[in-house]
Scaffold this motif. Sequence first.
Motif, PDB file in Angstrom:
ATOM      1  N   ALA A 251      39.053  39.355  38.911  1.00 36.28           N
ATOM      2  CA  ALA A 251      38.616  38.148  39.628  1.00 36.28           C
ATOM      3  C   ALA A 251      37.506  37.432  38.860  1.00 36.28           C
ATOM      4  O   ALA A 251      37.478  36.191  38.796  1.00 36.28           O
ATOM      5  CB  ALA A 251      38.127  38.525  41.025  1.00 36.28           C
ATOM      6  N   ILE A 252      36.593  38.200  38.266  1.00 40.49           N
ATOM      7  CA  ILE A 252      35.501  37.602  37.479  1.00 40.49           C
ATOM      8  C   ILE A 252      36.076  36.841  36.286  1.00 40.49           C
ATOM      9  O   ILE A 252      35.694  35.701  36.003  1.00 40.49           O
ATOM     10  CB  ILE A 252      34.523  38.697  37.003  1.00 40.49           C
ATOM     11  CG1 ILE A 252      33.751  39.273  38.184  1.00 40.49           C
ATOM     12  CG2 ILE A 252      33.548  38.138  35.958  1.00 40.49           C
ATOM     13  CD1 ILE A 252      32.965  40.529  37.860  1.00 40.49           C
ATOM     14  N   CYS A 253      37.006  37.477  35.589  1.00 45.18           N
ATOM     15  CA  CYS A 253      37.630  36.832  34.430  1.00 45.18           C
ATOM     16  C   CYS A 253      38.392  35.584  34.836  1.00 45.18           C
ATOM     17  O   CYS A 253      38.281  34.532  34.185  1.00 45.18           O
ATOM     18  CB  CYS A 253      38.564  37.808  33.727  1.00 45.18           C
ATOM     19  SG  CYS A 253      37.739  39.221  32.960  1.00 45.18           S
ATOM     20  N   LYS A 254      39.148  35.679  35.916  1.00 41.77           N
ATOM     21  CA  LYS A 254      39.954  34.542  36.360  1.00 41.77           C
ATOM     22  C   LYS A 254      39.061  33.369  36.765  1.00 41.77           C
ATOM     23  O   LYS A 254      39.380  32.201  36.475  1.00 41.77           O
ATOM     24  CB  LYS A 254      40.839  34.965  37.537  1.00 41.77           C
ATOM     25  CG  LYS A 254      41.827  33.878  37.985  1.00 41.77           C
ATOM     26  CD  LYS A 254      42.822  33.565  36.878  1.00 41.77           C
ATOM     27  CE  LYS A 254      43.839  32.529  37.329  1.00 41.77           C
ATOM     28  NZ  LYS A 254      44.807  32.190  36.247  1.00 41.77           N
ATOM     29  N   GLU A 255      37.964  33.655  37.418  1.00 42.28           N
ATOM     30  CA  GLU A 255      37.052  32.598  37.850  1.00 42.28           C
ATOM     31  C   GLU A 255      36.556  31.776  36.662  1.00 42.28           C
ATOM     32  O   GLU A 255      36.540  30.546  36.697  1.00 42.28           O
ATOM     33  CB  GLU A 255      35.859  33.212  38.589  1.00 42.28           C
ATOM     34  CG  GLU A 255      34.825  32.182  39.028  1.00 42.28           C
ATOM     35  CD  GLU A 255      33.611  32.805  39.689  1.00 42.28           C
ATOM     36  OE1 GLU A 255      32.622  32.075  39.913  1.00 42.28           O
ATOM     37  OE2 GLU A 255      33.635  34.016  39.974  1.00 42.28           O
ATOM     38  N   HIS A 256      36.195  32.468  35.593  1.00 43.32           N
ATOM     39  CA  HIS A 256      35.676  31.757  34.429  1.00 43.32           C
ATOM     40  C   HIS A 256      36.784  31.082  33.625  1.00 43.32           C
ATOM     41  O   HIS A 256      36.555  30.034  33.008  1.00 43.32           O
ATOM     42  CB  HIS A 256      34.861  32.703  33.565  1.00 43.32           C
ATOM     43  CG  HIS A 256      33.533  33.049  34.177  1.00 43.32           C
ATOM     44  ND1 HIS A 256      32.466  32.183  34.173  1.00 43.32           N
ATOM     45  CD2 HIS A 256      33.119  34.146  34.862  1.00 43.32           C
ATOM     46  CE1 HIS A 256      31.440  32.732  34.799  1.00 43.32           C
ATOM     47  NE2 HIS A 256      31.812  33.929  35.235  1.00 43.32           N
ATOM     48  N   LEU A 257      37.975  31.648  33.642  1.00 42.30           N
ATOM     49  CA  LEU A 257      39.104  30.987  32.992  1.00 42.30           C
ATOM     50  C   LEU A 257      39.426  29.673  33.704  1.00 42.30           C
ATOM     51  O   LEU A 257      39.697  28.656  33.060  1.00 42.30           O
ATOM     52  CB  LEU A 257      40.326  31.913  32.994  1.00 42.30           C
ATOM     53  CG  LEU A 257      40.264  33.108  32.031  1.00 42.30           C
ATOM     54  CD1 LEU A 257      41.378  34.098  32.332  1.00 42.30           C
ATOM     55  CD2 LEU A 257      40.362  32.643  30.579  1.00 42.30           C
ATOM     56  N   VAL A 258      39.377  29.708  35.021  1.00 43.78           N
ATOM     57  CA  VAL A 258      39.613  28.490  35.811  1.00 43.78           C
ATOM     58  C   VAL A 258      38.525  27.457  35.520  1.00 43.78           C
ATOM     59  O   VAL A 258      38.803  26.256  35.402  1.00 43.78           O
ATOM     60  CB  VAL A 258      39.656  28.818  37.318  1.00 43.78           C
ATOM     61  CG1 VAL A 258      39.673  27.528  38.157  1.00 43.78           C
ATOM     62  CG2 VAL A 258      40.882  29.670  37.643  1.00 43.78           C
ATOM     63  N   ASN A 259      37.299  27.923  35.372  1.00 38.75           N
ATOM     64  CA  ASN A 259      36.170  27.018  35.106  1.00 38.75           C
ATOM     65  C   ASN A 259      36.354  26.217  33.818  1.00 38.75           C
ATOM     66  O   ASN A 259      35.846  25.099  33.698  1.00 38.75           O
ATOM     67  CB  ASN A 259      34.864  27.801  35.018  1.00 38.75           C
ATOM     68  CG  ASN A 259      34.382  28.289  36.366  1.00 38.75           C
ATOM     69  OD1 ASN A 259      34.901  27.882  37.413  1.00 38.75           O
ATOM     70  ND2 ASN A 259      33.404  29.174  36.366  1.00 38.75           N
ATOM     71  N   ILE A 260      37.083  26.789  32.857  1.00 33.50           N
ATOM     72  CA  ILE A 260      37.273  26.079  31.585  1.00 33.50           C
ATOM     73  C   ILE A 260      38.655  25.433  31.498  1.00 33.50           C
ATOM     74  O   ILE A 260      39.120  25.078  30.418  1.00 33.50           O
ATOM     75  CB  ILE A 260      37.043  27.015  30.379  1.00 33.50           C
ATOM     76  CG1 ILE A 260      38.059  28.161  30.351  1.00 33.50           C
ATOM     77  CG2 ILE A 260      35.623  27.555  30.386  1.00 33.50           C
ATOM     78  CD1 ILE A 260      38.016  28.990  29.066  1.00 33.50           C
ATOM     79  N   GLY A 261      39.310  25.329  32.652  1.00 32.37           N
ATOM     80  CA  GLY A 261      40.577  24.599  32.710  1.00 32.37           C
ATOM     81  C   GLY A 261      41.828  25.419  32.498  1.00 32.37           C
ATOM     82  O   GLY A 261      42.922  24.863  32.393  1.00 32.37           O
ATOM     83  N   LEU A 262      41.709  26.740  32.447  1.00 31.47           N
ATOM     84  CA  LEU A 262      42.883  27.609  32.264  1.00 31.47           C
ATOM     85  C   LEU A 262      43.245  28.223  33.615  1.00 31.47           C
ATOM     86  O   LEU A 262      42.910  29.365  33.917  1.00 31.47           O
ATOM     87  CB  LEU A 262      42.583  28.687  31.219  1.00 31.47           C
ATOM     88  CG  LEU A 262      42.182  28.163  29.837  1.00 31.47           C
ATOM     89  CD1 LEU A 262      41.884  29.320  28.892  1.00 31.47           C
ATOM     90  CD2 LEU A 262      43.261  27.259  29.263  1.00 31.47           C
ATOM     91  N   ASP A 263      43.938  27.424  34.418  1.00 31.47           N
ATOM     92  CA  ASP A 263      44.182  27.797  35.813  1.00 31.47           C
ATOM     93  C   ASP A 263      45.587  28.330  36.064  1.00 31.47           C
ATOM     94  O   ASP A 263      45.919  28.692  37.180  1.00 31.47           O
ATOM     95  CB  ASP A 263      43.928  26.576  36.710  1.00 31.47           C
ATOM     96  CG  ASP A 263      43.827  26.950  38.179  1.00 31.47           C
ATOM     97  OD1 ASP A 263      43.688  28.154  38.462  1.00 31.47           O
ATOM     98  OD2 ASP A 263      43.907  26.055  39.035  1.00 31.47           O
ATOM     99  N   SER A 264      46.454  28.365  35.045  1.00 29.28           N
ATOM    100  CA  SER A 264      47.825  28.805  35.272  1.00 29.28           C
ATOM    101  C   SER A 264      47.892  30.329  35.353  1.00 29.28           C
ATOM    102  O   SER A 264      46.963  31.042  34.942  1.00 29.28           O
ATOM    103  CB  SER A 264      48.753  28.316  34.157  1.00 29.28           C
ATOM    104  OG  SER A 264      48.585  29.097  32.993  1.00 29.28           O
TER     105      SER A 264
END
Length: 327
Positions: A251-264
């Motif tokens: 979840a921590i990794c996904k949150e930061h990936l989403v923050n930089i526009g990698l939401d898929s």
Amino acid sequence: MFTIERKKMKKNSIISASKATSTKMPATKKRGVNYSALISRFVDSQDVKPSSRGNYKRTIRQYFDYIQARGLSLDNIDRADLIAYKENLLSHLSPRTVASYLVSLRKFYAFAEAEKLYPNIARDLKTPHHGATFVKQHLAEDKIKELLDDARKDTPRNFALINLLLRTGLRTIEAARANVGDLVTIEGRRVLKVWGKGRDSADAFVIVSDKAFAPLKAYLDARNAHQGEPLFTSDSRRNGGGRLTTRTISAICKEHLVNIGLDSHEYTAHSLRHTTAVEILKSGGTTEDAQFVLRHSSPATTQIYTQSIKQEIRLKKAVECKLDDLF
């Protein structure tokens, strides 16, 4: 003589009663199979990890539900029925997931044959081809920097975690299992002993570079961490001070990936491990180098990561676009 005749009469009456009963019973009750007991017997016979046993139990139960829903039984099912079952799975599951179901099925029928219960009709049942590409994507170099910059704004723990995953290729389960005491020095090199996937103990290691260690040390010092404690701990109310779970790490990794526009869905915590391998290869490292870092048992597994590099080169060249200059 009289006794012998009575025994024959009794035996014949049992056979007649059995035949009469069997014609009235539904197919799934033909032999009075206790499916739950059979599953337990099969699972208990497997010399595997508890997680694998759980997977076998779940997938074989699903198989039994499938055949019972169609009025079949283990007595009368044949190979054509197994192929139909595989096709049914492929209609709503990925080939990779179906492959795991078929592993359980083959193991079950091997067990059933060994126990002289049913013939092994699953022998050589083909596994669906799922290709040599990864579902998860690696991060481009600019996105790696963005991810680290974004994580740096978060808590010391989360930055140390993401930074370590990117620089070592650790799996989430390996980061979750790590203890402070696993940070040791071997022949002058700082390493983290790794309790890998499917292992019983920490029997491998990754090298912890200076850039990987600095944020980790800052986090551990701020926490006043001790040798026997988990490397990464939870700060939640329910599990404060306890071991960080793989779910939380993801979840921590996904949150930061989403923050930089990698939401898929193609970008997850595993993308960081994928990125480690790709960057090693792009920087001139060999497949063997990447294999050592990722701790793959087979070089063939590591070789798959080269597909990502080929894809990246293909997208950068975009040779089809050169046609726009011609017509």
